[in-house]
Design an enzyme around this catalytic site. Sequence first.
Site, short mmCIF file in Angstrom:
data_model
loop_
_atom_site.label_atom_id
_atom_site.label_comp_id
_atom_site.label_asym_id
_atom_site.label_seq_id
_atom_site.Cartn_x
_atom_site.Cartn_y
_atom_site.Cartn_z
CB SER A 63 -0.91 0.02 1.23
OG SER A 63 -1.76 -1.10 1.24
N1 SAH Z 1 -1.10 -4.63 3.92
C1 SAH Z 1 -0.47 -4.98 2.67
C2 SAH Z 1 -1.35 -4.62 1.52
C3 SAH Z 1 -1.33 -5.65 0.48
S1 SAH Z 1 -2.54 -5.49 -0.78
C4 SAH Z 1 0.89 -4.32 2.57
O1 SAH Z 1 1.17 -3.35 3.31
O2 SAH Z 1 1.71 -4.75 1.77
C5 SAH Z 1 -3.90 -6.43 -0.13
C6 SAH Z 1 -3.63 -7.88 0.18
O3 SAH Z 1 -4.89 -8.46 0.56
C7 SAH Z 1 -3.13 -8.72 -1.01
O4 SAH Z 1 -1.94 -9.36 -0.66
C8 SAH Z 1 -4.27 -9.73 -1.25
O5 SAH Z 1 -3.82 -11.00 -1.69
C9 SAH Z 1 -4.90 -9.81 0.15
N2 SAH Z 1 -6.29 -10.30 0.17
C10 SAH Z 1 -7.30 -10.04 -0.70
N3 SAH Z 1 -8.43 -10.70 -0.33
C11 SAH Z 1 -8.12 -11.38 0.81
C12 SAH Z 1 -8.84 -12.27 1.67
N4 SAH Z 1 -10.13 -12.60 1.44
N5 SAH Z 1 -8.21 -12.79 2.74
C13 SAH Z 1 -6.90 -12.50 3.00
N6 SAH Z 1 -6.16 -11.68 2.22
C14 SAH Z 1 -6.75 -11.14 1.14
#
Ligand code: SAH
Length: 222
Positions: A70
């Site tokens: 993010s």
């Molecule tokens: N907090 C992370 C943001 C990653 S983007 C960071 O700082 O890097 C969002 C993430 O949510 C992705 O890795 C995606 O695979 C995950 N995601 C999406 N749907 C999800 C679900 N139902 N359960 C768990 N993770 C999920």
Amino acid sequence: MKSAKVFNDSFQHKGMRRKLIETLREKGITDEKVLEAMNAIPRHFFLDSAFDKIAYEDQAFPIGADQTISHPYTVAYQTQLLQVKRGEKILEIGTGSIYQTTILAEMGAQMVYTIERQKKLTDLQENYYFKNKYLNIKFFYRDGFLGLPTYAPFDKILITAAAPFIPPKLVEQLKPGGLMVLPVDEGENQRMIRITKAMDGSIQEETFDAFSFVPMLGGKNI
Ligand code: SAH
């Protein structure tokens, strides 16, 4: 074979990070505890070394499996809304790069339970030295829509992917007096929402700015 990542937090990195913190302040982040934690955590550790020089720009970057880390502003904004206090039990949905996860751990959470649905990203985490550095993080390869009933209830819940709706199982797993922060779909982008569960179990909803996240998807991906 790719060589092992070197975790070196140089003078230059520290300087770029301090500048990023000033940018976050200018953009309206006021919680000193959030800024302190973000100043303490080297964001470039969570990215491929190809991003070393630009890791402190306020941008999202690819982390594999079509996902992104993010924007720092988004991380700061969500963390500020969550009002993290020492000793809390926090559930995070969307581990991704673990960047946001370590910020919650650094702020003194008793335990951060973090869920990721992309197998490829959870494998990546195995190599990361943060697993040894922050003993107050537990990793789960699951579908975040279901939460973690075994470990519930949680003081705080944070979703870092665009939720199509407010997941009812997560609302159930929130402690009375607890907060949940999540971006909820609104067509083109998402609206940041904060849910407060009152002591009598009733729910109050507040609406904040618009953001753009990758989607929260059901089920696990191998
Ligand atoms: N907090 C992370 C943001 C990653 S983007 C960071 O700082 O890097 C969002 C993430 O949510 C992705 O890795 C995606 O695979 C995950 N995601 C999406 N749907 C999800 C679900 N139902 N359960 C768990 N993770 C999920």
